[in-house]
Design an enzyme around this catalytic site. Structure first.
Site, PDB file in Angstrom:
ATOM      1  N   VAL A  18       0.837  -1.203   0.000  1.00 35.82           N
ATOM      2  CA  VAL A  18       0.000   0.000   0.000  1.00 35.82           C
ATOM      3  C   VAL A  18       0.876   1.258   0.000  1.00 35.82           C
ATOM      4  CG1 VAL A  18      -1.684   1.325   1.315  1.00 35.82           C
ATOM      5  CG2 VAL A  18      -1.928  -1.136   1.120  1.00 35.82           C
TER       6      VAL A  18
ATOM      7  N   ILE B 126       3.083   1.367  -3.584  1.00 37.21           N
ATOM      8  CA  ILE B 126       2.430   1.554  -4.882  1.00 37.21           C
ATOM      9  C   ILE B 126       1.812   2.950  -4.930  1.00 37.21           C
ATOM     10  CG2 ILE B 126       0.510   0.794  -6.322  1.00 37.21           C
ATOM     11  CD1 ILE B 126       1.085  -2.026  -5.387  1.00 37.21           C
TER      12      ILE B 126
ATOM     13  N   GLU C  37      -0.722   4.756  -5.657  1.00 30.76           N
ATOM     14  CA  GLU C  37      -2.114   4.738  -6.130  1.00 30.76           C
ATOM     15  C   GLU C  37      -2.563   6.137  -6.510  1.00 30.76           C
ATOM     16  OE1 GLU C  37      -1.447   4.447  -2.932  1.00 30.76           O
ATOM     17  OE2 GLU C  37      -1.941   2.492  -2.130  1.00 30.76           O
TER      18      GLU C  37
ATOM     19  N   ASP D 145      -4.561  32.255 -38.037  1.00 31.34           N
ATOM     20  CA  ASP D 145      -5.229  33.181 -38.942  1.00 31.34           C
ATOM     21  C   ASP D 145      -4.655  34.564 -38.700  1.00 31.34           C
ATOM     22  OD1 ASP D 145      -6.960  31.405 -40.059  1.00 31.34           O
ATOM     23  OD2 ASP D 145      -8.543  31.757 -38.591  1.00 31.34           O
TER      24      ASP D 145
ATOM     25  N   ASP E 167     -11.887  29.833 -37.660  1.00 31.03           N
ATOM     26  CA  ASP E 167     -13.143  30.406 -37.183  1.00 31.03           C
ATOM     27  C   ASP E 167     -14.324  30.064 -38.083  1.00 31.03           C
ATOM     28  OD1 ASP E 167     -12.296  31.902 -39.311  1.00 31.03           O
ATOM     29  OD2 ASP E 167     -12.051  33.768 -38.205  1.00 31.03           O
TER      30      ASP E 167
ATOM     31  N   ASP F 209     -13.524  25.531 -41.615  1.00 27.05           N
ATOM     32  CA  ASP F 209     -12.277  25.277 -40.896  1.00 27.05           C
ATOM     33  C   ASP F 209     -12.324  24.016 -40.043  1.00 27.05           C
ATOM     34  OD1 ASP F 209     -10.856  27.430 -41.840  1.00 27.05           O
ATOM     35  OD2 ASP F 209     -11.564  28.793 -40.290  1.00 27.05           O
TER      36      ASP F 209
ATOM     37  N   ASN G  10       1.633   6.561   3.982  1.00 29.15           N
ATOM     38  CA  ASN G  10       0.899   6.547   2.716  1.00 29.15           C
ATOM     39  C   ASN G  10      -0.164   7.639   2.701  1.00 29.15           C
ATOM     40  OD1 ASN G  10      -0.088   5.372   0.203  1.00 29.15           O
ATOM     41  ND2 ASN G  10      -1.859   4.800   1.433  1.00 29.15           N
TER      42      ASN G  10
HETATM   43  P1  ATP Z   1      -7.830  35.231 -42.006  1.00 31.52           P
HETATM   44  O1  ATP Z   1      -7.811  33.825 -42.491  1.00 31.52           O
HETATM   45  O2  ATP Z   1      -6.538  35.837 -41.761  1.00 31.52           O
HETATM   46  O3  ATP Z   1      -8.796  35.461 -40.899  1.00 31.52           O
HETATM   47  P2  ATP Z   1      -9.742  36.417 -43.515  1.00 31.52           P
HETATM   48  O4  ATP Z   1     -10.663  35.585 -42.739  1.00 31.52           O
HETATM   49  O5  ATP Z   1      -9.816  37.863 -43.346  1.00 31.52           O
HETATM   50  O6  ATP Z   1      -8.323  35.988 -43.276  1.00 31.52           O
HETATM   51  P3  ATP Z   1     -11.339  36.090 -45.663  1.00 31.52           P
HETATM   52  O7  ATP Z   1     -12.364  36.676 -44.779  1.00 31.52           O
HETATM   53  O8  ATP Z   1     -11.511  34.750 -46.244  1.00 31.52           O
HETATM   54  O9  ATP Z   1      -9.956  36.066 -44.988  1.00 31.52           O
HETATM   55  O10 ATP Z   1     -11.109  37.148 -46.789  1.00 31.52           O
HETATM   56  C1  ATP Z   1     -10.350  36.861 -47.909  1.00 31.52           C
HETATM   57  C2  ATP Z   1     -10.537  37.924 -48.956  1.00 31.52           C
HETATM   58  O11 ATP Z   1     -11.910  37.980 -49.326  1.00 31.52           O
HETATM   59  C3  ATP Z   1     -10.208  39.330 -48.488  1.00 31.52           C
HETATM   60  O12 ATP Z   1      -8.888  39.636 -48.768  1.00 31.52           O
HETATM   61  C4  ATP Z   1     -11.137  40.193 -49.294  1.00 31.52           C
HETATM   62  O13 ATP Z   1     -10.551  40.512 -50.526  1.00 31.52           O
HETATM   63  C5  ATP Z   1     -12.319  39.302 -49.517  1.00 31.52           C
HETATM   64  N1  ATP Z   1     -13.389  39.593 -48.567  1.00 31.52           N
HETATM   65  C6  ATP Z   1     -13.331  39.585 -47.238  1.00 31.52           C
HETATM   66  N2  ATP Z   1     -14.509  39.886 -46.699  1.00 31.52           N
HETATM   67  C7  ATP Z   1     -15.361  40.092 -47.719  1.00 31.52           C
HETATM   68  C8  ATP Z   1     -16.740  40.424 -47.828  1.00 31.52           C
HETATM   69  N3  ATP Z   1     -17.488  40.585 -46.757  1.00 31.52           N
HETATM   70  N4  ATP Z   1     -17.269  40.551 -49.055  1.00 31.52           N
HETATM   71  C9  ATP Z   1     -16.523  40.350 -50.137  1.00 31.52           C
HETATM   72  N5  ATP Z   1     -15.236  40.051 -50.113  1.00 31.52           N
HETATM   73  C10 ATP Z   1     -14.637  39.928 -48.933  1.00 31.52           C
END
Ligand code: ATP
Length: 870
Positions: free
Chosen positions: A279, A282, A284, A326, A611, A615, A705
């Site tokens: 006891v 070990i 535990e 990101d 996000d 993803d 223990n």
């Molecule tokens: P990260 O991955 O760093 O978060 P992000 O999420 O900002 O990047 P996206 O949101 O996918 O990347 O945007 C990529 C591209 O899409 C931007 O560079 C822009 O040119 C275009 N974009 C972003 N938001 C919009 C929107 N609301 N409407 C139209 N085009 C957009």
């Protein structure tokens, strides 16, 4: 009763007495009372008494109970009392630890529980999904998890993945029209959505028709996997180690039993001794200590904005060698402000915009119309990129809401990070306009015309070159660039992706998103800790590199890849270059999986943030998937093993430091437990070998223990973090926690304690006989282990660590010493524990001899670490 898909949406709304303004407070309460809450009944929680009882299932405890019964039957009242007291105390301690760990895990689970957007009393609010009731009006958008079953009231290209219910892996379109057939399977109920499905595209409004166990998911709830946390790799490997160790100790106890019996000790006493030794020897407590230290650690992390969803992430964090993050919002502030525009061949600062100029006015108006954000009264709602656009028109006293009323949206294709485009349809001055905004490199391929001082004309190579130059100039300054295009349609229609072509180029709007203040330092810490930070973004490569340089992620000689370059590479090529790539731009979420796999193929432990709705697979694939608490979709949070409540890269680094500290605390607790036990075993083994009477009575071993095992071990697990953990390289995940180095230290420290225990034994034996000798040996082993608790707090000496910097450790020591002294000084308690009355000088010897091993260890620490670090 008619099924909900077989009713018109008006009928369903009427059924729940609700309008699009949502339920009132009273209705919510009533609905809750009538139909219950939106929770799946989880498996019954284990009751405290059941946990208490389960402590008696342990093999050793059973043997101990048998030993207790035998000693009771043979009239050995003292040891009977002590044995049962030890068993019960052990069980109480085990139960308390178990409950504490459970409750901290539960509170973590609550923190990470999913949310939903509902309309109530005319206001859109976010609530926990479990608070949804029947009749609630719920808003869905890409990335949400459908919180309960509902009938679709409005759909804007709403698409939902129902694979968890129907097995169909493709997403299905959802619409609000009535279905005229009554008996159709779930998969065909296109105007219904079901709890647990994922919204993969578009947006929609639903009215909730069933909650909790009444949902389709609830009906099959018994099939749902047990959500209980599985044992972490560390727990599994320690369990295995514990089992092996137990077997060796049991064999050893067998040997000790035979020797004792051979030397003429009676059978019962020999058994009792062997059992007590088992006891005491070990560990535990090992398993429960790991759980409790992990649980305490995760609580601490949650205070530092990192919610751990899976315990194994804590261990993984200590081994992370790559963090793919990101850009937008994690490394940058996600506060976009428009800076410069380009229209009609002119670059114009935002301050110099002139709305009398038709081109400029059109660009700004399109920005406000082709977005979902709003900034009414300074209150910014929506995607920051779009907020920049609404703020821009507000600068010129135009309300985006008024504009949208004047030119309502007739149709739309929502933004998604794969297409990187968004389109809307409006009627302006009797003409139908399709407006599309998005990433320039994607839009430019779809442009045929340009609108400038010459009117609408075909775009030339030169125009394109000029636009690209401007784009480069903006991007090189770290600006995000949105391109705006439009085209006229002959009549109103529901837009589809195939319409996104043959555009007229109008202009560019660029915006700044400054890095977070703490990003630079966090990146420096990350590099210091031997971890490679990598930026992954949907933004343009030039923008991304500019920001990455500013915060220190991109260094001379590093590479940046964009999505197209990445797709052109084979997995082998990526494997070869990956160590040098610190920026990935214009990538889609699917690319993230390749990046994680490539790092993993190099044997690296990879953390990945995400996000968006797409993803989730990358978050699952990564060793540590990290979701964003503020901006992240429910789907991403569901897939992640950790959630950042502040979306901040710096928080990841803090969590890594805490993860490393937790691991080292666990290691120290193990060191403490095993080296102390080793001290006891070696003493007994030595005595057996040289034919001395046993240095301890069974009750001594049981007391040791109980008192010197768990309390100091937990205290060591609570040790606060050391800053220097970030100086070390990431831990090799394949290296066992009990490596050669640690095993050697455990042996040496155990030996040291054993040597002084035996010296005390001899001293007592010579002057006062076996009982005095055994009392001294017991007291020295007990006290020596209590002192040793301080040694195990960290690698430095106490001079550097500070005696009082871990108050739990001091407390554990004081409690242990107090109890020991009660036994030594109080006659009646002493007789229960079979101790002899000692003289003052003998007591002094005990303290000195117990303290020597700790002095030796401390001096070594001072020379080996403190002096070097000075
Ligand atoms: P990260 O991955 O760093 O978060 P992000 O999420 O900002 O990047 P996206 O949101 O996918 O990347 O945007 C990529 C591209 O899409 C931007 O560079 C822009 O040119 C275009 N974009 C972003 N938001 C919009 C929107 N609301 N409407 C139209 N085009 C957009």
């Amino acid at each position: 009763m008619k099924k909900h898909f077989f009713k018109s949406k008006e009928e369903v709304l009427r059924e729940f007495s609700v309008t699009l303004n949502g339920l009132s407070k009273e209705q919510v309460e009533n609905s809750k009372k009538l139909y219950g809450v939106n929770e799946l009944q989880e498996q019954e929680k284990e009751k405290a008494w059941a946990i208490f009882l389960s402590q008696f299932k342990d093999f050793l405890v059973i043997i101990l109970i048998i030993a207790g019964i035998i000693s009771m039957l043979t009239g050995n009242i003292e040891s009977t009392i002590v044995i049962f007291a030890v068993i019960i105390m052990n069980a109480i301690l085990g139960t308390v630890q178990h409950l504490k760990a459970e409750s901290s895990l539960e509170s973590l689970r609550n923190m990470a529980s999913p949310k939903a957007k509902v309309m109530r009393d005319g206001q859109k609010i976010e609530i926990h999904s479990k608070d949804i009731v029947e009749g609630d009006i719920v808003y869905l958008e890409a990335g949400d998890i459908v919180p309960a079953d509902g009938r679709v009231i409005e759909s804007f290209s709403l698409m939902v993945n129902e694979s968890s219910l129907t097995g169909e892996s493709e997403s299905v379109d959802k619409y609000s029209e009535i279905i005229s057939e009554e008996n159709i399977p779930l998969g065909d109920q296109k105007n219904m959505v079901f709890s647990g499905s994922l919204v993969t595209y578009g947006r929609g409004v639903i009215v909730i028709t069933a909650v909790g166990m009444k949902t389709e998911l609830g009906k099959i709830a018994s099939l749902i996997k047990d959500t209980k946390e599985k044992a972490t790799p560390l727990q599994v490997s320690l369990d295995n180690f514990g089992k092996k160790l137990s077997i060796s100790i049991l064999i050893l106890c067998g040997v000790v039993f035979v020797i004792n019996f051979y030397h003429g000790v009676n059978l019962l006493d020999s058994i009792l001794f062997a059992v007590a030794l088992a006891v005491a020897a070990i560990p535990e407590a090992l398993g429960s200590i790991v759980t409790i230290v992990l649980a305490i650690g995760t609580q601490k992390m949650s205070k530092e904005n990192a919610i751990i969803k899976k315990l194994k992430a804590v261990e993984g964090l200590g081994s992370v060698s790559v963090i793919c993050s990101d850009k937008t919002g994690t490394l940058t502030q996600n506060k976009m402000t428009s800076k410069k525009i380009y229209v009609n061949e002119k670059i114009i600062n935002v301050e110099d915009i002139d709305l009398n100029d038709n081109y400029q006015k059109m660009l700004l108006n399109f920005g406000a119309l082709c977005s979902d954000a709003s900034s009414e009264g300074g209150k910014e709602i929506g995607d920051p990129t779009e907020v920049a656009l609404t703020n821009l028109v507000r600068k010129f006293n135009i309300s985006e809401l008024e504009l949208r009323k004047e030119y309502p949206r007739l149709s739309e294709i929502p933004f998604d990070s794969d297409r990187k485009l968004m389109s809307t349809l409006h009627k302006i001055d009797e003409k139908i306009y399709m407006v599309t905004k998005g990433a320039l490199d994607i839009l430019l391929k779809r442009v045929k015309y340009i609108y400038d001082s010459e009117g609408i004309r075909e775009i030339t190579e030169e125009d394109i070159k000029r636009i690209e130059e401007v784009n480069y100039e903006f991007s090189n300054n770290g600006l995000r660039v949105l391109a705006f295009t439009f085209k006229n349609l002959s009549k109103e229609k529901a837009l589809i992706k195939e319409d996104e072509n043959d555009y007229v180029f109008l202009g560019l709007i660029s915006m700044i998103d400054p890095p977070r203040e703490e990003s630079k330092e966090a990146v420096t810490n990350c590099l210091r800790a031997g971890i490679k930070p990598v930026m992954i973004t949907g933004d343009h490569k030039v923008t991304a590199v500019a920001i990455a340089k500013e915060i220190g992620i991109f260094k001379d000689g590093d590479k940046a890849l964009n999505g197209i370059e990445l797709s052109a590479m084979s997995d082998e090529e990526l494997h070869d270059v990956i160590e040098n790539v610190s920026v990935y731009a214009r990538v889609s979420p699917e690319d993230k999986i390749r990046i994680v796999s490539a790092w993993q193929s190099r044997g690296k432990i990879c953390a990945m943030t995400g996000d968006g709705v797409n993803d989730a697979p990358a978050l699952k694939k990564a060793d540590i998937g990290i979701a964003m608490g503020i901006t992240g979709t429910e789907v991403s949070k569901d897939a992640a093993s950790m959630i950042l409540t502040d979306d901040n890269f710096a928080t990841i680094i803090k969590a890594v430091a805490t993860g490393r500290n937790i691991y080292s605390n666990i290691k120290n607790s193990i060191r403490f437990l095993l080296s102390g036990n080793m001290g006891g075993i070696l003493s007994v083994f030595y005595a057996s070998l040289v034919g001395l009477p046993m240095p301890f009575a069974p009750v001594h071993l049981l007391f040791i223990n109980l008192v010197t095992d768990s309390l100091p071990a937990i205290a060591i697990g609570m040790e606060s973090g050391k800053d220097d953990v970030l100086e070390e390289k990431p831990r090799d995940i394949n290296q066992p926690i009990l490596d050669k180095n640690l095993s050697l230290k455990i042996m040496l420290e155990g030996l040291l304690i054993a040597v002084f225990t035996m010296i005390g034994y001899y001293l007592g034996f010579k002057n006062g006989g076996a009982k005095v000798g055994s009392t001294m040996a017991f007291a020295i082993l007990c006290l020596g282990r209590l002192f040793h608790g301080f040694n195990c707090r960290g690698k430095n000496s106490m001079l550097k660590l500070g005696l009082f910097s871990n108050k739990y450790s001091v407390l554990a020591f004081l409690v242990g010493t107090f109890l020991l002294n009660v036994i030594l000084f109080n006659q009646s308690v002493g007789s229960l524990f079979e101790v002899a009355k000692l003289t003052t000088s003998q007591i002094l010897y005990i303290y000195v001899l117990a303290f020597i091993p700790t002095i030796v260890v401390q001096v070594c620490r001072f020379i080996k670490y403190d002096l070097k670090e000075k």
